[in-house]
Design a protein around this motif. Structure first.
Motif, PDB file in Angstrom:
ATOM      1  N   ARG A 314       0.852  -1.192   0.000  1.00 36.90           N
ATOM      2  CA  ARG A 314       0.000   0.000   0.000  1.00 36.90           C
ATOM      3  C   ARG A 314       0.890   1.245   0.000  1.00 36.90           C
ATOM      4  N   TYR A 315       0.877   1.956  -1.111  1.00 38.75           N
ATOM      5  CA  TYR A 315       1.740   3.119  -1.276  1.00 38.75           C
ATOM      6  C   TYR A 315       1.048   4.392  -0.789  1.00 38.75           C
ATOM      7  N   THR A 316       1.832   5.342  -0.288  1.00 37.17           N
ATOM      8  CA  THR A 316       1.308   6.660   0.059  1.00 37.17           C
ATOM      9  C   THR A 316       1.683   7.640  -1.054  1.00 37.17           C
ATOM     10  N   ILE A 317       1.231   8.876  -0.920  1.00 37.82           N
ATOM     11  CA  ILE A 317       1.352   9.838  -2.017  1.00 37.82           C
ATOM     12  C   ILE A 317       2.805  10.087  -2.418  1.00 37.82           C
ATOM     13  N   GLY A 318       3.725  10.027  -1.461  1.00 37.57           N
ATOM     14  CA  GLY A 318       5.123  10.293  -1.778  1.00 37.57           C
ATOM     15  C   GLY A 318       5.828   9.150  -2.486  1.00 37.57           C
ATOM     16  N   GLU A 319       5.144   8.015  -2.628  1.00 40.87           N
ATOM     17  CA  GLU A 319       5.775   6.816  -3.200  1.00 40.87           C
ATOM     18  C   GLU A 319       5.255   6.465  -4.598  1.00 40.87           C
ATOM     19  N   VAL A 320       4.275   7.183  -5.091  1.00 39.76           N
ATOM     20  CA  VAL A 320       3.657   6.805  -6.363  1.00 39.76           C
ATOM     21  C   VAL A 320       4.529   7.217  -7.546  1.00 39.76           C
ATOM     22  N   GLU A 321       4.276   6.569  -8.690  1.00 41.66           N
ATOM     23  CA  GLU A 321       5.013   6.837  -9.919  1.00 41.66           C
ATOM     24  C   GLU A 321       4.045   7.203 -11.039  1.00 41.66           C
ATOM     25  N   LEU A 322       4.574   7.800 -12.072  1.00 46.19           N
ATOM     26  CA  LEU A 322       3.772   8.159 -13.234  1.00 46.19           C
ATOM     27  C   LEU A 322       3.358   6.910 -14.009  1.00 46.19           C
ATOM     28  N   ASN A 323       2.161   6.977 -14.600  1.00 44.92           N
ATOM     29  CA  ASN A 323       1.695   5.994 -15.596  1.00 44.92           C
ATOM     30  C   ASN A 323       1.608   4.564 -15.084  1.00 44.92           C
ATOM     31  N   ILE A 324       1.434   4.413 -13.778  1.00 46.47           N
ATOM     32  CA  ILE A 324       1.174   3.097 -13.187  1.00 46.47           C
ATOM     33  C   ILE A 324      -0.315   3.029 -12.853  1.00 46.47           C
ATOM     34  N   ASN A 325      -0.941   1.911 -13.137  1.00 44.56           N
ATOM     35  CA  ASN A 325      -2.368   1.752 -12.834  1.00 44.56           C
ATOM     36  C   ASN A 325      -2.526   1.357 -11.365  1.00 44.56           C
ATOM     37  N   TYR A 326      -3.138   2.261 -10.571  1.00 43.70           N
ATOM     38  CA  TYR A 326      -3.314   2.028  -9.140  1.00 43.70           C
ATOM     39  C   TYR A 326      -4.792   1.879  -8.787  1.00 43.70           C
ATOM     40  N   VAL A 327      -5.074   1.033  -7.800  1.00 47.21           N
ATOM     41  CA  VAL A 327      -6.394   1.003  -7.177  1.00 47.21           C
ATOM     42  C   VAL A 327      -6.400   2.055  -6.083  1.00 47.21           C
ATOM     43  N   LEU A 328      -7.441   2.887  -6.069  1.00 50.03           N
ATOM     44  CA  LEU A 328      -7.523   3.992  -5.121  1.00 50.03           C
ATOM     45  C   LEU A 328      -8.149   3.516  -3.812  1.00 50.03           C
ATOM     46  N   ILE A 329      -7.448   3.736  -2.690  1.00 46.67           N
ATOM     47  CA  ILE A 329      -7.894   3.330  -1.366  1.00 46.67           C
ATOM     48  C   ILE A 329      -8.056   4.577  -0.492  1.00 46.67           C
ATOM     49  N   LEU A 330      -9.153   4.643   0.256  1.00 47.97           N
ATOM     50  CA  LEU A 330      -9.485   5.848   1.018  1.00 47.97           C
ATOM     51  C   LEU A 330      -9.645   5.572   2.504  1.00 47.97           C
ATOM     52  N   SER A 331      -9.249   6.556   3.307  1.00 47.23           N
ATOM     53  CA  SER A 331      -9.661   6.647   4.710  1.00 47.23           C
ATOM     54  C   SER A 331     -10.140   8.082   4.891  1.00 47.23           C
ATOM     55  N   THR A 332     -11.373   8.257   5.389  1.00 43.98           N
ATOM     56  CA  THR A 332     -12.015   9.566   5.278  1.00 43.98           C
ATOM     57  C   THR A 332     -12.644  10.044   6.576  1.00 43.98           C
ATOM     58  N   ASN A 333     -12.929  11.348   6.610  1.00 40.17           N
ATOM     59  CA  ASN A 333     -13.617  11.945   7.754  1.00 40.17           C
ATOM     60  C   ASN A 333     -15.125  11.695   7.710  1.00 40.17           C
ATOM     61  N   ALA A 334     -15.536  10.729   6.877  1.00 38.34           N
ATOM     62  CA  ALA A 334     -16.908  10.208   6.945  1.00 38.34           C
ATOM     63  C   ALA A 334     -16.907   8.821   7.586  1.00 38.34           C
ATOM     64  N   GLY A 335     -15.688   8.333   7.945  1.00 41.37           N
ATOM     65  CA  GLY A 335     -15.603   7.058   8.638  1.00 41.37           C
ATOM     66  C   GLY A 335     -15.390   5.852   7.753  1.00 41.37           C
ATOM     67  N   LEU A 336     -14.844   6.036   6.578  1.00 40.55           N
ATOM     68  CA  LEU A 336     -14.463   4.913   5.727  1.00 40.55           C
ATOM     69  C   LEU A 336     -12.976   4.657   5.929  1.00 40.55           C
ATOM     70  N   TRP A 337     -12.593   3.415   6.164  1.00 45.17           N
ATOM     71  CA  TRP A 337     -11.208   3.103   6.543  1.00 45.17           C
ATOM     72  C   TRP A 337     -10.626   2.024   5.634  1.00 45.17           C
ATOM     73  N   GLY A 338      -9.495   2.368   4.984  1.00 43.90           N
ATOM     74  CA  GLY A 338      -8.873   1.435   4.044  1.00 43.90           C
ATOM     75  C   GLY A 338      -9.853   0.989   2.983  1.00 43.90           C
ATOM     76  N   TYR A 339     -10.641   1.928   2.493  1.00 49.78           N
ATOM     77  CA  TYR A 339     -11.824   1.610   1.686  1.00 49.78           C
ATOM     78  C   TYR A 339     -11.496   1.610   0.195  1.00 49.78           C
ATOM     79  N   ASN A 340     -11.790   0.519  -0.452  1.00 51.87           N
ATOM     80  CA  ASN A 340     -11.598   0.385  -1.896  1.00 51.87           C
ATOM     81  C   ASN A 340     -12.890   0.774  -2.602  1.00 51.87           C
ATOM     82  N   ILE A 341     -12.875   1.914  -3.302  1.00 52.81           N
ATOM     83  CA  ILE A 341     -14.086   2.350  -4.005  1.00 52.81           C
ATOM     84  C   ILE A 341     -14.229   1.678  -5.366  1.00 52.81           C
ATOM     85  N   GLY A 342     -13.199   0.935  -5.771  1.00 57.43           N
ATOM     86  CA  GLY A 342     -13.300   0.179  -7.023  1.00 57.43           C
ATOM     87  C   GLY A 342     -12.714   0.868  -8.229  1.00 57.43           C
TER      88      GLY A 342
END
Length: 492
Positions: A314-342
Motif C-alpha cells: 500500500r503506497y502513500t502519495i510520496g511513493e507513487v510513480e507516473l503511468n502506473i495503474n493504481y487502485v484507489l484506497i481511502l480513509s475519510t472523515n466520513a468514517g471509511l477506513w482502508g476503503y476500496n471504491i473500485g
C-alpha cells in the motif's frame, strides 16, 4: 464585464492562491490529514477494534487496518444505519448517500458534517480554477443546468438519505439560485425520460451558458433539444461555452457532442463519488485532474496488477510513480477506513499530483490473461475515430469464449450514430491500437489464442433501452465499458 463576473475573477484568484499552500506541500498535507483522522476516530467502535490509540504512522495503520470494501465495513455501517453513535466516526452522519450495489444490494455511504463541505467545495473550486486560468467568467451571468438525481430525501433513524447529487442540490449557493435550472419541481421528477422532457421545456428559451452532467445522459438531453428546435444546441444556446462532467471519460463522446453542439466548447472534468470528492481538472492546458490532498481524505494506492495478490503493498502519495495503474484506497472523515471504491487511476503529473481515471478494478477483460482495462478500450476507440468519419453513441466490450466457429475474440458492441465507410478497417484500427497498448493482448493474437476483435452493431437507443430495462436509466448510473462475462451483452 458585469459586476458578478468581475468579483468571480477576484474570488477565483484568492481560492487558487490559498490552495497553493497544500498543493506545494503534498506529503506534509497528507501526513497531517492522516494524524487528524486517527486522532478524531480513536474512540469510535472501529478505532477501538483496530487499535487506533497505538497507530503512530502508516506502517502501524497497514498492520491494523485491512483493505475493506462495503461488505468489509458492513457490520459497522449497519450499526450506524440503526442509529448507533460513534461507530465509524464521532457522532452520527448527517446523511446517507444511497447507492445501488451489484453484490451488496442498497449501500448506505455515510456523509458527516466534516465530509460534506468537500463535496461542495470541489465542484465550486473546479469552476474557479477555470476562471482564474482562462479569464472567462461571463458565463456566471447566464443560466446553468445540472442534470442530477431527485433532491427529495428520505429519513432512516433520524438520518436523511438520498442520492449524492440530490443531497448536493440542497447546498447550491444563494448567489447561483437565480441562475440555476431546472426548477425544484422538475428536479424532483423520478422518471428520467419524463424529467428530461421537462428540463427541455424549461430550458428551451433560456440563456444557457453552463451545462453539467454525466455525458451519456446529457446526450439524451441534447438529442431532445435538437429534435424540438431542429437546430444544433450551440445555435439554440449561443452563449453555451462550458460543459462540466464526471463519472465517465468524455473523449469517446466528444465527437458526437461537437456534432450536436455545432462547435467545440470548453470542458471541466470532475471526480466525485458518494465516498468523497477526489479530484477536479485544474487546467485546460495540462492532462489530468488535481488530486485533492487537503479534503479530509487520506489516500493509499495499490498497483492494480498486484491487487489480487496476498498482502499487496500500500503506497502513500510520496511513493507513487507516473503511468502506473493504481487502485484507489481511502480513509475519510466520513468514517471509511482502508476503503476500496473500485476505481483505478494513474498519475499524469507528480508536481502537482494530477490523476486520470483508468477504469474499475472489477471492470476488465482477462478471460485469457490479457488484463484489458477501461482506459485501453476507450483510447483504442478514440484513435480509430480520429481517422474515420464514424460517430459512436455508446459501446461496451465482452469476451466471446465459445464462438460457433473459429478462435475466441473480444466482441465490441457499438451503437453508431454514423457507420464508418469501412467497418472492417475500423475494427482493425481498434484492434491494432489494443495490441499496441496491451502486450498480453498482442501475444494472444500472435499466438493464435485470440482472433482480431469483432464489432456487433447495437440498434439506435439500444443502450438506453438496456439501462431502462434494469432500472438504471439516467441519474448517476453509468454503463460499464467492459466486462469479463457476457451478462450485459447477452441482454443486448
Amino acid at each position: 464585464m458585469s459586476i458578478k463576473s468581475f468579483f468571480a475573477k477576484i474570488y477565483a484568484k484568492t481560492v487558487v492562491s490559498k490552495n497553493k499552500k497544500w498543493v506545494d506541500n503534498p506529503i506534509e498535507t497528507q501526513e497531517k490529514i492522516f494524524k487528524e483522522l486517527i486522532s478524531n476516530a480513536k474512540n469510535t467502535a472501529f478505532g477501538k477494534d483496530h487499535n487506533f490509540d497505538k497507530i503512530q504512522n502508516h506502517t502501524d495503520f497497514v498492520k491494523n487496518v485491512p483493505i475493506n470494501d462495503y461488505e468489509g465495513l458492513r457490520k459497522y455501517v449497519d450499526r450506524v444505519v440503526q442509529g448507533e453513535e460513534n461507530v465509524l466516526w464521532p457522532g452520527k452522519p448527517i446523511y446517507f448517500a444511497k447507492t445501488s450495489g451489484t453484490t451488496s444490494g442498497a449501500k448506505y455511504i455515510p456523509i458527516t458534517k466534516e465530509s460534506m463541505p468537500s463535496h461542495i467545495e470541489g465542484a465550486k473550486n473546479a469552476i474557479l480554477y477555470y476562471i482564474n486560468e482562462t479569464g472567462n467568467a461571463d458565463f456566471v451571468d447566464g443560466k446553468m443546468i445540472f442534470l442530477q438525481g431527485s433532491p427529495i430525501l428520505e429519513e432512516k433513524n433520524g438520518i436523511k438519505l438520498g442520492r449524492l447529487s440530490g443531497i448536493a442540490a440542497h447546498y447550491v449557493p444563494s448567489y447561483l439560485q437565480k441562475n440555476r435550472l431546472p426548477s425544484w419541481e422538475t428536479n424532483c421528477i423520478e422518471d428520467w425520460e419524463t424529467k428530461v422532457d421537462a428540463v427541455v421545456k424549461e430550458t428551451y428559451n433560456q440563456n444557457m451558458t453552463v451545462i453539467s452532467g454525466i455525458p451519456s445522459w446529457v446526450q439524451m438531453y441534447f438529442e431532445k433539444l435538437i429534435e424540438k428546435s431542429n437546430k444544433p444546441v450551440g445555435d439554440l444556446f449561443k452563449n453555451f461555452n462550458l460543459f462540466i462532467y464526471g463519472g465517465v471519460n468524455y473523449e469517446p463522446y466528444r465527437q458526437k457532442f461537437e456534432q450536436m453542439i455545432g462547435r467545440r466548447v470548453d470542458s471541466i472534468e470532475l471526480f466525485p463519488a458518494s465516498e468523497g470528492f477526489f479530484a477536479y481538472q485544474d487546467s485546460q492546458k495540462e492532462k489530468g485532474m488535481l488530486l485533492l490532498l487537503n479534503s479530509g481524505i487520506f489516500y493509499e494506492f495499490i498497483k492494480a496488477d498486484e491487487f489480487f495478490t496476498e498482502n499487496p503493498k500500500r503506497y502513500t502519495i510520496g511513493e507513487v510513480e507516473l503511468n502506473i495503474n493504481y487502485v484507489l484506497i481511502l480513509s475519510t472523515n466520513a468514517g471509511l477506513w482502508g476503503y476500496n471504491i473500485g476505481d483505478t487511476i494513474a498519475f499524469t503529473s507528480l508536481k502537482p499530483y494530477r490523476i486520470m481515471v483508468t477504469g474499475r478494478i472489477k471492470h476488465y477483460i482477462s478471460a485469457f490473461g490479457e488484463h484489458v482495462i477501461g482506459k485501453e478500450v476507450e483510447t483504442a476507440l478514440q484513435e480509430a475515430l480520429a481517422t474515420s468519419d464514424a460517430i459512436v453513441n455508446e459501446f461496451t466490450v465482452a469476451p466471446q469464449i465459445n464462438p460457433i466457429d473459429g478462435l475466441p475474440y473480444h466482441e465490441w458492441f457499438v451503437e453508431f450514430e454514423k457507420l464508418p465507410s469501412d467497418l472492417d478497417a475500423f475494427a482493425l484500427k481498434i484492434d491494432n491500437s489494443m495490441r499496441n497498448q496491451n502486450v498480453y493482448y498482442d501475444d494472444l493474437i500472435v499466438g493464435n489464442v485470440l482472433r482480431t476483435l469483432k464489432i456487433t452493431q447495437v440498434p439506435v437507443n439500444g443502450f438506453q433501452n438496456y439501462m431502462k430495462s434494469i432500472g438504471k436509466l439516467g441519474g448517476q448510473n453509468k454503463l460499464p465499458r467492459l466486462s469479463n462475462d457476457r451478462k450485459i451483452t447477452d441482454c443486448l
